[in-house]
Enzyme design. Structure first.
Site, mmCIF file in Angstrom:
data_model
loop_
_atom_site.group_PDB
_atom_site.id
_atom_site.type_symbol
_atom_site.label_atom_id
_atom_site.label_comp_id
_atom_site.label_asym_id
_atom_site.label_seq_id
_atom_site.Cartn_x
_atom_site.Cartn_y
_atom_site.Cartn_z
ATOM 1 N N HIS A 114 0.827 -1.217 0.000
ATOM 2 C CA HIS A 114 0.000 0.000 0.000
ATOM 3 C C HIS A 114 0.865 1.272 0.000
ATOM 4 C CE1 HIS A 114 0.955 -0.818 4.216
ATOM 5 N NE2 HIS A 114 0.947 0.496 4.358
ATOM 6 N N TYR A 177 7.397 10.944 -1.148
ATOM 7 C CA TYR A 177 7.243 9.549 -1.580
ATOM 8 C C TYR A 177 8.603 8.848 -1.652
ATOM 9 C CZ TYR A 177 6.344 5.676 -4.879
ATOM 10 O OH TYR A 177 6.289 4.445 -5.491
#
Ligand code: NDP
Length: 282
Positions: A114, A177
């Site tokens: 995820h 990220y």
């Protein structure tokens, strides 16, 4: 030319030493896949289902999970359960592992996949978002791995971490990220050594992916990056095979291996190529 040939030969040598994948080994296997409501995680759930595995899937959206679980059963999964969880909540990673252990009485594969949504743009100083993303994309992985480790030890199981080329090299517009993916590579790289030194039964596979054609990724890069995107279903299958054959690493598509190997050889050329592959008009 010599350089290129030696890199390709090195890559092929690594590929040829990979053990053969036995699809039958996944029949009845007890698998937990995170981030399985969409994208690569959803595709992994369907592949495991076709191989006849028993699956627990998780993400935040319960209704979507329910539909994915139903499709898994229709594709041949022996069992398919779902549990909604928000990986930013401190107790949810443990809750999900406990749910899978309770349903299956053990675990063969933990697939950590995820990611929370994150902007694809210049860093604007949003520290709070970075902190939140670290919780979702990194700390929850660490927590779930620890919670599942005993069960995986008992089953001679596999822990699969879905990472990115952006966890190996820095490119623009993805500071939060990329930080989470660098952190994953660091943490699970260390854990891999430690488990091996302890002669643990658990294998760890770290998967380095390039651009994959999931809706969320395509939406972000459209009009900014002009690079080929590879199919999510193929990426998913390659991740599953890597876990099943207990390979320490996957590079998908193949050229991510070459990019990772050569990126530090000529740093200024690499940086020039990276910066010029993004459309940016200040
Ligand atoms: P998607 O955005 O398609 O899917 C993300 C999944 O995570 C969804 O199931 C989403 O479901 C779930 N999720 C989001 N937020 C949370 C949260 N707070 N708690 C729990 N679950 C959450 O991602 P991809 O399929 O594109 O990527 C999958 C993996 O592959 C990731 O690890 C990614 O880094 C890696 N990767 C992908 C690349 C690509 O180009 N697509 C390239 C390189 C690596 P829900 O919204 O229901 O919670």
């Amino acid at each position: 030319k010599v350089l290129l040939v030696s890199v390709v030969v090195a890559y092929l040598a690594v590929r040829w030493t990979v053990p053969r994948f036995d699809a039958e080994s996944l029949r009845g296997a007890r698998v937990l896949v995170t981030g399985a409501s969409t994208g690569i995680g959803e595709q992994m759930a369907y592949h495991y289902a076709r191989f006849g595995a028993q699956i627990v899937i998780t993400a935040r959206r319960e209704k979507v999970l329910q539909q994915v679980a139903e499709k898994c059963l229709s594709l041949g999964a022996q069992k398919a359960f779902y549990i909604s969880a928000d990986m930013a909540n401190e107790s949810d990673p443990d809750k999900v592992v406990d749910f899978a252990l309770e349903k299956f009485g053990g675990l063969d594969y933990l697939i950590l996949n995820h990611i929370g949504p994150s902007p694809f743009s210049m860093w604007q100083g949003d520290v709070e978002h970075t902190r939140w993303l670290m919780k979702v994309n990194f700390f929850s992985y660490v927590q779930m791995a620890w919670r599942a480790l005993n069960a995986l030890e008992q089953s001679k199981g596999s822990l699969v971490v879905v990472s990115s080329l952006l966890g190996k090299m820095a490119t623009p517009f993805v500071a939060p990220y990329a930080s989470t993916k660098f952190a994953l590579n660091g943490f699970f790289g260390v854990l891999k050594h430690e488990l091996s030194m302890k002669k643990s039964n658990v294998s760890i596979s770290i998967c380095t992916l390039g651009l994959i054609d999931t809706d969320s990724a395509m939406e972000k890069v459209r009009g900014i990056v002009d690079a080929p995107a590879y199919p999510a279903t193929d990426a998913a299958l390659n991740i599953i095979i890597t876990g099943a054959t207990r390979q320490p690493e996957l590079f998908y598509p193949w050229f991510t291996y070459i990019v990772n190997l050569t990126k530090d050889w000529f740093p200024s050329i690499t940086n020039y190529a990276i910066q010029n592959s993004f459309k940016y008009n200040p």
